[in-house]
Design a protein around this motif. Structure first.
Motif, PDB file in Angstrom:
ATOM      1  N   UNK A 111      -0.895 -11.697   1.775  1.00 44.91           N
ATOM      2  CA  UNK A 111      -0.495 -10.383   2.289  1.00 44.91           C
ATOM      3  C   UNK A 111      -1.230 -10.077   3.593  1.00 44.91           C
ATOM      4  N   UNK A 112      -2.510 -10.364   3.586  1.00 44.87           N
ATOM      5  CA  UNK A 112      -3.289 -10.049   4.794  1.00 44.87           C
ATOM      6  C   UNK A 112      -2.896 -10.961   5.950  1.00 44.87           C
TER       7      UNK A 112
ATOM      8  N   UNK B 243       0.274  -9.628   7.271  1.00 39.40           N
ATOM      9  CA  UNK B 243       0.027  -8.385   8.013  1.00 39.40           C
ATOM     10  C   UNK B 243      -0.502  -8.669   9.410  1.00 39.40           C
ATOM     11  N   UNK B 244      -1.398  -9.642   9.457  1.00 40.28           N
ATOM     12  CA  UNK B 244      -1.989  -9.961  10.756  1.00 40.28           C
ATOM     13  C   UNK B 244      -0.947 -10.565  11.692  1.00 40.28           C
TER      14      UNK B 244
ATOM     15  N   UNK C  41      -2.667  -5.907  -5.718  1.00 45.24           N
ATOM     16  CA  UNK C  41      -2.116  -7.221  -5.376  1.00 45.24           C
ATOM     17  C   UNK C  41      -2.198  -8.202  -6.545  1.00 45.24           C
ATOM     18  N   UNK C  42      -3.270  -8.053  -7.350  1.00 46.34           N
ATOM     19  CA  UNK C  42      -3.442  -9.034  -8.431  1.00 46.34           C
ATOM     20  C   UNK C  42      -2.346  -8.924  -9.484  1.00 46.34           C
TER      21      UNK C  42
ATOM     22  N   UNK D 194       0.816  -1.213   0.000  1.00 47.24           N
ATOM     23  CA  UNK D 194       0.000   0.000   0.000  1.00 47.24           C
ATOM     24  C   UNK D 194       0.850   1.264   0.000  1.00 47.24           C
TER      25      UNK D 194
ATOM     26  N   UNK E 111       5.304  -3.589   3.614  1.00 42.80           N
ATOM     27  CA  UNK E 111       4.351  -3.013   4.553  1.00 42.80           C
ATOM     28  C   UNK E 111       5.120  -2.274   5.627  1.00 42.80           C
TER      29      UNK E 111
ATOM     30  N   UNK F 229      -3.124 -11.550  -2.285  1.00 43.54           N
ATOM     31  CA  UNK F 229      -3.761 -10.672  -1.323  1.00 43.54           C
ATOM     32  C   UNK F 229      -4.088 -11.417  -0.021  1.00 43.54           C
TER      33      UNK F 229
END
Lengths: 306, 249, 368
Positions: A297-298, A301-302, A190-191, A35, A203, A294
């Motif tokens: 990625x999430x 991130x978590x 992301x795609x 991002x 990130x 994606x």
């Protein structure tokens, strides 16, 4: 071709890069995915010698970005994040100008830009400011290529461009890679990661993961299910309901479906479907799916957050 | 204070809307309606005329020709009333970074003339809902991007507008934050607020009740995401876009 | 070299394609000069004067005849003593009083120098200045013709006193002053804005990443404006001469040298401003405040430096236009050459060097 080790950069007390290391091989199409504010632009600006790193080393083709910055400037092609050509010059005048700035001519390296430039050549007498978004990107890429750079650094070239132009743009990058040009490209989409040879997920100034898109998605540790609902109104309710179901780890809207991950073995397609049916939602289909970048990625991130 | 007219039917009514800048036609005969509580997606590349259209819908630009009604108010003569009855949030979040969270609320309330009592009650309520109580005295500039986004959204909703315009609210925001944000959008729409949103993310187009796709000043497609996908025989909104572009050529 | 030429070509395209730039470059100088001209060119005809002749000898009679037969002046009254001067001005009919001192012809012959005092009603400063110039011109012409064959220099000095507006703004001051202002505007403001524009539009990022050197960028930006400023200077000088009769008594070569030096100074100042300004607005603001106001207020363009409070007089020493306007007046109006204006040239050169060195040093090759 590109070598970065332990790179750090701060603006005031804000850390933009927290010790980044990566390597890009010659002829590779490498993506920086993340991002806004993740540090992609800062890294690229250090690589094109526009910024000085606070700590760490960075080199292009063995040339140091601090000491050999003049040499690097002759061999790198750069496309900044926003459209940075002269809007009051025509397409041809822009190209001509950038060719002379690098001490060459359009003809010398025409073979490199030919495939791209022929698409905008019919408009060569139009002012660059009057071009559509997609055509601007093509012109900017032509200008970045006109001096036959060894390395191409593109900062979010597809942001704000329509889906068709985006697709075409990635095809052009693919062709350039086949000509042996090393390409470093950043994107918040992301795609688009799947179109790169390798990617680094960015990130908060750190890299979450570096690998091929395939290996990255393969690293996803949990079971992933896609839940499809019939109407948009249903989706919102189902997301809420699924979050309440015990044994579910995460629930995220993903385009037309809802992605859920589970932490308990006793949850599978049927339990989820039955649960939603019970709550009054019909026409639900649930299936196991392959994770996308994606999803990974999430998850990363978590994990980072915990 | 409340000026919203009841029994107005669709909250946004647009017919043959045109905006010209000199000889350049930025918006070319738009016709569509948006219903109360709907999440309406407005898609298109930069330069397709989206921004011009939104500016007219918000009462910032006077149309060249055509009919326009927002929240029951006319787009020519009642532009001030439109402005009072809509909320707007742009990608840049339009927050005052050098004010605290609480001060931003107070400022907005002041701009829309919201009485003190109501302001205090609503601010507390929103801070609680956004889990921002602890940050109420922090400068907005130092907040994480996702929080700013939520805050900007709440401010756009603060004066109970009938419609909220979200201009690329999630451009460049990380995937987690984007999703929490959409959960928030759903919640608000559920309460009856109409959402008019532009985005570049195709997956977000799927979240809308209906989607209009703009190209060169015209609406080239308008329907529910499911209907668009089945019409163009593809399984994603991305596919819809590509098909539309190909048909044009 | 090719790189530089390409850059200069690009700059010219920018300039010619932008209507506003063209207006600023050529419209403003002409309009500004014309505006001043409109104020100045009130043709003098039959202006009423009074004469106080303490000698009444053959020389003063000859001069009086010459003045009154010129068509510019008409005698309103012959005065008998100084006490009558004030009342006659207050009545308002008379615009100028000419006073010949005692033993005029005698002194002129013995001492070779004699004084005529001219008192003018400067409540209308432009007319007063004109009247004085005409009177002085006629007197000088008389001496020149009458004593053409003399080896000893004979001089009739006219002393002027402006009544009611001691800080009289000289008409001829306007052309040098306007020139200083216009050249500052075009050279400094325009270059600083055009460099700031590259930063604002993001094109500077690409220029920096290219092999262009700082000198390429700076010279490429400066060259077109140097040329255009020179054209502007020529326009101003010609207009000043043709429309307002401002003479060019000194050598054209000296004049050209002085003007180019001043332009170079202004250009380097513009680059210096652009190194601190990141947007066109900031550049405009800085050049507006830091350059225009001092040029107008502290250079002696409008307010005579001698009448300023001492601290401002000191400050005015640091204003480049002050030295330029002074030198320009010397060259154009008095016909002086390098022998007289070398201190000004030296000071302007020093300022130019400082600005140039500073701006090349401050010109950043990176974004930080």
């Amino acid at each position: 071709m590109i070598k970065v080790s332990n790179l750090e950069k701060s603006y005031g007390n804000q850390k933009a890069l927290k010790g980044i290391s990566l390597e890009v091989a010659k002829g590779e199409l490498f993506g920086l995915i993340g991002p806004d504010g993740a540090g992609k632009t800062t890294l690229m600006r250090i690589l094109v010698t526009l910024l000085l790193p606070d700590q760490g080393l960075a080199s292009l083709d063995g040339l140091d970005v601090v000491a050999d910055f003049r040499k690097i400037r002759t061999m790198v092609g750069y496309m900044p994040g926003r459209f940075s050509l002269y809007q009051d010059l025509t397409v041809e005048e822009n190209l001509q100008f950038f060719a002379t700035v690098f001490g060459g001519t359009i003809e010398e390296n025409y073979h490199l830009i030919k495939d791209i430039y022929v698409q905008i050549e019919p408009f060569k007498n139009r002012l660059a400011g009057k071009l559509s978004g997609g055509m601007k990107q093509k012109l900017a890429l032509s200008c970045a290529l006109i001096h036959a750079p060894k390395v191409l650094i593109l900062d979010e070239p597809t942001t704000g461009v329509d889906a068709v132009s985006r697709k075409e743009f990635w095809e052009m990058l693919n062709n350039l890679r086949h000509m042996g040009i090393t390409i470093l490209v950043s994107t918040p989409y992301m795609d688009e990661a799947n179109l790169c040879d390798r990617v680094a997920l960015f990130q908060n100034g750190s890299i979450l993961s570096i690998d091929t898109p395939k290996n990255i998605t393969a690293s996803f540790s949990k079971k992933l299910y896609g839940v499809k609902v019939e109407t948009t109104a249903q989706r919102f309710e189902c997301v809420g309901l699924l979050k309440e179901l015990s044994g579910i780890d995460s629930v995220f809207s993903f385009g037309e479906s809802i992605h859920i991950t589970t932490v308990q073995q006793n949850i599978d397609e049927t339990t989820v479907k039955e649960y939603l049916n019970q709550k009054g939602h019909q026409g639900i289909s649930v299936g196991k799916i392959e994770p996308s970048i994606e999803d990974v990625f999430m998850e990363l991130m978590q994990n980072e957050g915990n | 204070m409340k000026e919203i007219k009841s029994d107005i039917g669709p909250i946004i009514q647009v017919k043959d809307l045109v905006k010209k800048f000199g000889s350049f036609v930025a918006v070319d005969h738009l016709t569509f309606e948006v219903n109360k509580g709907e999440i309406f997606g407005f898609l298109g590349a930069n330069g397709a005329g989206k921004t011009t259209a939104i500016r007219m819908l918000c009462g910032l630009l006077e149309p060249t020709s055509g009919a326009l009604q927002v929240a029951g108010f006319d787009g020519y003569h009642e532009r001030e009333a439109i402005k009072r009855n809509i909320g707007y949030m742009s990608q840049k979040f339009s927050l005052y970074e050098d004010l605290t969270v609480y001060e931003n609320f107070r400022l907005y309330a002041g701009i829309y003339g919201i009485p003190r009592k109501e302001r205090i009650r609503k601010t507390d309520e929103l801070l609680l809902k956004l889990k921002l109580e602890e940050s109420r005295d922090k400068l907005v500039g130092g907040l994480p991007l996702g929080w700013k986004q939520k805050l900007a959204f709440s401010l756009a909703l603060f004066h109970n507008p009938a419609v909220v315009f979200l201009d690329e609210p999630s451009g460049g925001v990380d995937p987690l934050t984007r999703r929490t944000f959409w959960d928030l959008i759903y919640e608000v729409a559920h309460q009856g607020v109409t959402i008019f949103v532009t985005t570049h993310y195709m997956d977000e187009a799927e979240y809308c009740n209906r989607v209009a796709i703009m190209s060169e000043g015209k609406i080239v497609a308008l329907d529910t995401p499911a209907a668009l996908k089945s019409y163009y025989k593809t399984d994603s909104m991305d596919g819809v876009f590509l098909k539309i572009a190909r048909n044009k050529e | 070299m090719n790189q530089l030429l390409g850059f200069v070509k690009k700059e010219f395209t920018h300039i010619f394609r932008d209507g506003r730039t063209m207006v600023i470059l050529f419209g403003i100088p002409i309009i500004q000069l014309m505006l001043f001209g409109y104020v100045i060119t009130t043709e003098i005809k039959d202006a009423r004067i009074a004469i106080l002749d303490h000698s009444n000898d053959n020389v003063t009679r000859e001069i009086k005849n010459k003045i009154l037969s010129s068509g510019y002046f008409r005698l309103d009254a012959n005065l008998l003593n100084e006490n009558e001067i004030d009342p006659i001005f207050k009545k308002g009919n008379v615009k100028e009083v000419i006073i010949f001192e005692r033993n005029f012809a005698q002194r002129l012959e013995r001492e070779g120098e004699v004084n005529i005092q001219v008192i003018a009603d400067a409540s209308d400063p432009n007319t007063a200045q004109m009247l004085y110039n005409y009177t002085n011109g006629i007197v000088q012409d008389y001496t020149k013709k009458k004593y053409a064959g003399f080896t000893i220099p004979v001089q009739i000095k006219s002393e002027v006193r402006m009544l009611y507006n001691e800080n009289m703004v000289g008409a001829f001051m306007y052309v040098p002053g306007t020139m200083a202002l216009i050249l500052m505007l075009i050279s400094a403001m325009m270059t600083s804005i055009t460099i700031a524009r590259e930063k604002e539009m993001g094109t500077m990022e690409i220029l920096l990443v290219s092999p262009l050197k700082a000198t390429h960028i700076v010279l490429g930006k400066v060259a077109p404006y140097l040329l255009l400023s020179i054209i502007d200077a020529i326009v101003v000088v010609c207009l000043g001469n043709l429309v307002f009769g401002v003479p060019i008594r000194g050598s054209i070569f000296v004049l050209a040298f002085l003007v180019i030096l001043y332009i170079t100074m202004a250009l380097s100042l513009g680059i210096l401003i652009s190194t601190v300004a990141n947007s066109q607005q900031v550049a405009m603001f800085i050049s507006g405040f830091a350059l225009m106001l001092p040029t107008i207020l502290l250079s002696g363009f409008i307010f005579p430096i001698e009448n300023m409070p001492y601290p401002l007089q000191l400050l005015s020493n640091f204003m480049p236009p002050r030295w330029f306007i002074d030198a320009l007046k010397q060259v154009m109006l008095k016909g002086n050459g390098f022998t007289y204006i070398w201190p000004n040239i030296l000071i302007l050169s020093a300022m130019t060097t400082v600005f140039l060195v500073l701006s090349i040093k401050k010109f950043r090759l990176r974004l930080e």
